[in-house]
Design a protein around this motif. Structure first.
Motif, PDB file in Angstrom:
ATOM      1  N   ILE A  85     -54.399  45.907   9.845  1.00 44.38           N
ATOM      2  CA  ILE A  85     -54.675  46.951  10.837  1.00 44.38           C
ATOM      3  C   ILE A  85     -53.375  47.725  11.027  1.00 44.38           C
ATOM      4  O   ILE A  85     -52.398  47.165  11.519  1.00 44.38           O
ATOM      5  N   PRO A  86     -53.345  48.992  10.614  1.00 41.46           N
ATOM      6  CA  PRO A  86     -52.091  49.743  10.749  1.00 41.46           C
ATOM      7  C   PRO A  86     -51.608  49.730  12.199  1.00 41.46           C
ATOM      8  O   PRO A  86     -52.411  49.896  13.123  1.00 41.46           O
ATOM      9  N   GLY A  87     -50.345  49.467  12.389  1.00 42.10           N
ATOM     10  CA  GLY A  87     -49.765  49.472  13.726  1.00 42.10           C
ATOM     11  C   GLY A  87     -49.949  48.183  14.496  1.00 42.10           C
ATOM     12  O   GLY A  87     -49.523  48.076  15.648  1.00 42.10           O
ATOM     13  N   ALA A  88     -50.591  47.180  13.882  1.00 44.19           N
ATOM     14  CA  ALA A  88     -50.792  45.915  14.602  1.00 44.19           C
ATOM     15  C   ALA A  88     -49.444  45.260  14.884  1.00 44.19           C
ATOM     16  O   ALA A  88     -48.553  45.244  14.034  1.00 44.19           O
ATOM     17  N   LEU A  89     -49.317  44.709  16.091  1.00 44.75           N
ATOM     18  CA  LEU A  89     -48.091  43.990  16.444  1.00 44.75           C
ATOM     19  C   LEU A  89     -48.137  42.602  15.823  1.00 44.75           C
ATOM     20  O   LEU A  89     -49.206  42.009  15.641  1.00 44.75           O
ATOM     21  N   CYS A  90     -46.956  42.093  15.532  1.00 52.72           N
ATOM     22  CA  CYS A  90     -46.849  40.759  14.951  1.00 52.72           C
ATOM     23  C   CYS A  90     -46.642  39.741  16.078  1.00 52.72           C
ATOM     24  O   CYS A  90     -45.791  39.948  16.954  1.00 52.72           O
ATOM     25  N   LEU A  91     -47.401  38.679  16.075  1.00 53.61           N
ATOM     26  CA  LEU A  91     -47.257  37.640  17.098  1.00 53.61           C
ATOM     27  C   LEU A  91     -46.571  36.408  16.517  1.00 53.61           C
ATOM     28  O   LEU A  91     -46.853  36.006  15.394  1.00 53.61           O
ATOM     29  N   LYS A  92     -45.671  35.818  17.324  1.00 53.70           N
ATOM     30  CA  LYS A  92     -45.010  34.556  16.931  1.00 53.70           C
ATOM     31  C   LYS A  92     -44.986  33.644  18.151  1.00 53.70           C
ATOM     32  O   LYS A  92     -44.806  34.114  19.283  1.00 53.70           O
ATOM     33  N   VAL A  93     -45.116  32.367  17.903  1.00 50.05           N
ATOM     34  CA  VAL A  93     -45.215  31.393  18.990  1.00 50.05           C
ATOM     35  C   VAL A  93     -43.930  30.579  19.090  1.00 50.05           C
ATOM     36  O   VAL A  93     -43.431  30.071  18.077  1.00 50.05           O
TER      37      VAL A  93
ATOM     38  N   ILE B 134     -36.265  36.808  15.758  1.00 51.13           N
ATOM     39  CA  ILE B 134     -35.001  36.855  16.525  1.00 51.13           C
ATOM     40  C   ILE B 134     -35.297  36.571  18.003  1.00 51.13           C
ATOM     41  O   ILE B 134     -34.607  35.791  18.656  1.00 51.13           O
ATOM     42  N   ALA B 135     -36.365  37.186  18.508  1.00 51.03           N
ATOM     43  CA  ALA B 135     -36.709  36.994  19.920  1.00 51.03           C
ATOM     44  C   ALA B 135     -36.972  35.515  20.225  1.00 51.03           C
ATOM     45  O   ALA B 135     -36.549  35.005  21.267  1.00 51.03           O
ATOM     46  N   LEU B 136     -37.655  34.832  19.318  1.00 51.62           N
ATOM     47  CA  LEU B 136     -37.943  33.399  19.542  1.00 51.62           C
ATOM     48  C   LEU B 136     -36.659  32.636  19.807  1.00 51.62           C
ATOM     49  O   LEU B 136     -36.604  31.762  20.670  1.00 51.62           O
TER      50      LEU B 136
END
Lengths: 164, 424, 291
Positions: free
Chosen positions: B32-40, B113-115
């Motif tokens: 999906i163009p523009g979909a955000l990536c999720l990380k746990v 990086i945020a994780l």
């Protein structure tokens, strides 16, 4: 960040791209070229779901960086049924029920193709060895081995017609 | 057998052509163009209270859009197939891998990086990895309800008196290991809002249950949640539980943007359900001809941090503890217990493979004790027409297992050279 | 994904060596990539930049001159496994290459990479140390030859200088009539890292073993030769009892090396099995493994 100008052939088509050289061949195929038939299963060469053919050899596209494919020819599962007609490997896998969840199937079919290119009439042991880098969790492999045998016989009768 | 047009004929899979040509779209293939990536963000300790989660540094990472914690769950923060005991994002860590925070970012690199910049203050609790320790009265409770979830009993006849009269008694202890399903497709999915309808596409075996739990966690009515099962690359029971669904739903709902998540193999191993390790004490009594007179079985299943399908698995274990053999006197107890191990759920056979290992090993040992072949031991005890099972079901219709046994033996003789001396 | 600030794909060895010389140790040479690509992906290996050797076809070949075999360092396991020359003159190395990973890993992974990676379980390295193979290392300052066994100095450690590339592996062909063999013990038939591997060369003179080489991998930090085991073969005639004695000797050596390590119980027992299987195969009359 470095940039790399990548030129390669993918499924017969010349490709030229400027990429981050840290990308694996798998990433370029899936994320940039949208050839998602090549799957990622483990990312470390254990499962073979990402197998593609690189200059007539089977490789795990998760184990090589895209720049390593420079000047070379890549064949993915999408490169097999180019005219909309399934090729012998695909036909055989369907016919015999070698496909269940299907996630290992593209890699398996490419492994079969490389084997039959080198050895048109392989023994069951040779088939087992040729697919030993491709894990399947559904079938127990018996139907896959049978599928490769059938592909070999379909190919034989189609000799000359097959693109392989 | 008569010829039928459908029965006895191979049918080609409807999804076969798409799968052999690489066109079938599994969850991670959806773009999906523009979909955000999720990380746990997952816990590295097994048992702890989450005291504070500081996301301020992580939020400063360019590309990071939002970070969610348990405080952001709009509905009831618990899901589960049988017992609603698993939080989507937790404030109490119950196993190494429990989800603490969810990052939504424009690309994977920023999310990673945020994780590393999320600061979590934990109050560590002593972890319990052993079921027997977890069952002790004074064991710290992993869940408020206590560590023993459920116990099942199957009783028939009088085992104690049968044991007194038995000519042969074999007692064994058996343990089985935790097993990962290892479907080749790891968990993945996408989600987006279609006006006020939340749409989640994910690899799953259980879209209807997913829908119920996602609606519960997000505080949405069921008709505002749609789960679409994508082509699924193997499940074997492991994709019956919620994996990525609540994360996808939460981020898509709160941000109003399309989102995507894909576990790598490491995360799939760490965070998803496993086959239950069993601890089995098995006593078998028989006469000197090898005819079974009684079994007494105690089973403990380690369901880990969350119940998942644990209660049902242990119920099946109790019911199938005698295997396909007729036993007149039966005393079986099966318990499902929480620990701080990875959670255990459904996996092919649902508790029966573990029991088969114990039961069939016992059969071999009894055969050895009464000096008959293992196959003869089974012939003498296998369910026949009219047999009564451990749960008192009378098998008065057709019973195929005897034929199966003989066919398997015949095949074994063909394919296993050297076999046959035991064939008495 | 690794964040690479530099990436070079030189077209000649000289260009590659110049890049390494200038980089002050910041650049890492990339051969097949089967080990370092996933290691970089997981963050286990941090690389600032890479020198991709994939276009250096000059060091991807197998040749023979007089009594010596030369293998370019970028030669893949698949090329070695299927090389008629290696199969005829040093079948232990062909067998070792065939035992590596999976078909996919064998078409990509290289023999030079196998040495540089310095894994205790590297299959071809066990064969190479048994052959007393030498590695040629090149830098812009010149080249040197070192025994492969001396290049390795611990798990994941080598004496390769940052400006150097392994360019070639050479070894003397075992004398005519010698028998060679390699066996691997893995948890599975494919895609297994060796729990142990064993390579043996014996030369027979008038029915007696006049020369023996024995290499074991995944016992110590790097594969190496075991002179005690070699001496236990020299002067003896192939027989059932020699096989048994050798197996017991191998158990004793592995016990001595592993001491109280957790793997000792398993490996001390297992080495007897692989030793028996390999020697039995080598002592049988089949033409397999004969140089």
């Amino acid at each position: 960040m470095a940039q790399f100008h990548l030129e390669m052939k993918v499924n017969g088509k010349a490709i030229a791209l400027d990429i981050d050289p840290g990308l694996r061949l798998l990433d370029v195929l899936r994320d940039i070229l949208h050839l998602t038939g090549t799957k990622e299963g483990c990312g470390e060469g254990e499962c073979g779901a990402c197998s593609v053919i690189l200059d007539d050899e089977l490789v795990d596209s998760c184990l090589i960086l895209a720049p390593q494919a420079y000047g070379r020819e890549v064949i993915t599962i999408e490169g097999l049924a180019l005219n909309g007609e399934l090729d012998p490997y695909q036909q055989a896998f369907l016919e015999v029920g070698a496909v269940q969840c299907g996630y290992c199937t593209p890699g398996m079919i490419l492994a079969a193709r490389v084997l039959l290119n080198h050895k048109p009439k392989p023994s069951q042991q040779e088939i087992a060895r040729a697919i030993s880098g491709n894990l399947c969790r559904c079938t127990g492999y018996a139907k896959i081995v049978q599928g490769v045998e059938i592909a070999a016989s379909i190919k034989e009768t189609k000799e000359g017609v097959s693109r392989a | 057998m008569p010829e039928y047009s459908i029965i006895g004929k191979s049918v080609q899979r409807v999804d076969g052509p798409r799968k052999v040509s690489g066109q079938a779209q599994y969850a991670a293939d959806l773009n999906i163009p523009g979909a955000l990536c999720l990380k746990v963000l997952r816990s590295k300790v097994a048992h702890a209270l989450v005291k504070e989660i500081n996301v301020s540094e992580a939020l400063k990472v360019p590309g990071v859009v939002q970070i969610f914690t348990h405080a952001d769950i709009p509905g009831i923060n618990s899901y589960g197939i049988i017992i609603k005991d698993q939080p989507a994002l937790t404030n109490k860590v119950r196993f190494k891998g429990d989800a603490i925070a969810l990052v939504a970012a424009q690309d994977e690199a920023s999310a990673i990086i945020a994780l590393s910049l999320i600061e979590v203050t934990l109050e560590e609790l002593p972890p319990i990895y052993d079921v027997k320790a977890a069952m002790r009265e004074d064991a710290p409770a992993i869940h408020d309800r206590g560590n023993s979830i459920s116990a099942y009993r199957v009783k028939k006849g009088n085992v104690e008196s049968a044991l007194k009269q038995a000519e042969v008694i074999i007692t064994g202890s058996y343990t089985t290991q935790r097993i990962e399903h290892c479907y080749i497709e790891t968990e993945a999915g996408v989600a987006y809002m279609d006006n006020d309808l939340l749409v989640i596409k994910a690899g799953t075996q259980n879209p209807h249950y997913d829908r119920r739990d996602v609606a519960r966690v997000l505080g949405l009515p069921m008709n505002k949640v749609r789960i679409i099962q994508t082509t699924t690359g193997g499940g074997f029971g492991g994709k019956l539980d919620i994996s990525v669904q609540c994360f996808l739903g939460l981020a898509a709902l709160k941000l109003g943007r399309p989102v995507k998540i894909a576990y790598d193999r490491h995360e799939s191993f760490i965070s998803t359900g496993k086959r239950h390790p069993f601890y089995i004490d098995y006593t078998t009594a028989a006469d000197k001809e090898g005819k079974l007179s009684a079994v007494k079985v105690r089973i403990v299943g380690d369901t880990g941090a969350y119940a998942s399908y644990g209660p049902a698995t242990l119920l099946r274990a109790a019911v199938h503890a005698t295997g396909p053999y007729e036993v007149p006197n039966v005393d079986i107890e099966a318990s499902c217990v929480y620990t701080n191990n990875p959670f255990s759920g459904a996996m092919r056979g649902f508790g029966t493979p573990q029991m088969a290992f114990a039961c069939e090993s016992q059969m071999d040992l009894v055969a050895q004790a009464v000096n008959i072949s293992p196959v003869e031991m089974r012939r003498r005890n296998i369910f026949q027409k009219g047999a009564v099972t451990a749960t008192q079901q009378k098998l008065d219709a057709s019973i195929g297992i005897g034929k199966t046994l003989e066919a398997a033996w015949e095949k074994a003789l063909q394919v296993m050279p050297g076999l046959g001396d035991e064939n008495i | 994904m690794p964040d690479l600030s530099e990436y070079y794909q030189p077209q000649s060895l000289t260009a590659a060596l110049e890049l390494l010389a200038k980089s002050n140790g910041k650049l890492i040479p990339l051969a097949g990539g089967t080990d370092i690509v996933p290691a970089m992906g997981k963050g286990e290996l941090k690389a600032n930049g890479l020198v991709d050797l994939s276009k250096l076809s000059e060091i991807r070949r197998i040749s023979m001159d007089d009594s010596e075999i030369k293998i370019g360092s970028l030669t893949t396991f698949a090329q070695i496994e299927t090389s008629p020359l290696i199969q005829a003159k040093a079948s232990l190395l062909a067998d070792a290459a065939a035992a590596v990973g999976s078909p996919q890993i064998r078409t990509t992974g290289t023999i030079g990479g196998n040495i540089a990676n310095a894994s205790p379980a590297a299959d071809t390295v066990t064969a190479l140390v048994t052959l007393d193979a030498q590695a040629r290392l090149d830098s812009i300052k010149g080249s040197r030859r070192v025994l492969v066994s001396e290049l390795l100095c611990g798990v994941g450690k080598t004496n390769i200088h940052p400006q150097e590339i392994i360019t070639e592996i050479t070894f003397k062909i075992p004398s005519t009539g010698s028998k060679t063999g390699f066996i691997k013990l893995g948890r599975r038939k494919a895609l297994a890292i060796a729990r142990m591997n064993l390579a043996i060369i014996v030369t027979l003179d008038n029915g007696k073993i006049s020369f023996a080489r024995v290499g074991l991998g995944a016992v110590g930090p790097n594969p190496r030769r075991y002179p005690v085991l070699e001496n236990s073969l020299v002067g003896q005639s192939p027989s059932e009892s020699l096989i048994d004695e050798f197996a017991i000797e191998a158990e004793r050596e592995v016990t001595r090396v592993l001491g109280s390590r957790p793997s000792a119980i398993y490996k001390c027992e297992a080495v007897k099995g692989i030793a028996r299987d390999l020697l039995k195969k080598m002592f049988s009359d089949s033409g397999q493994g004969v140089v």
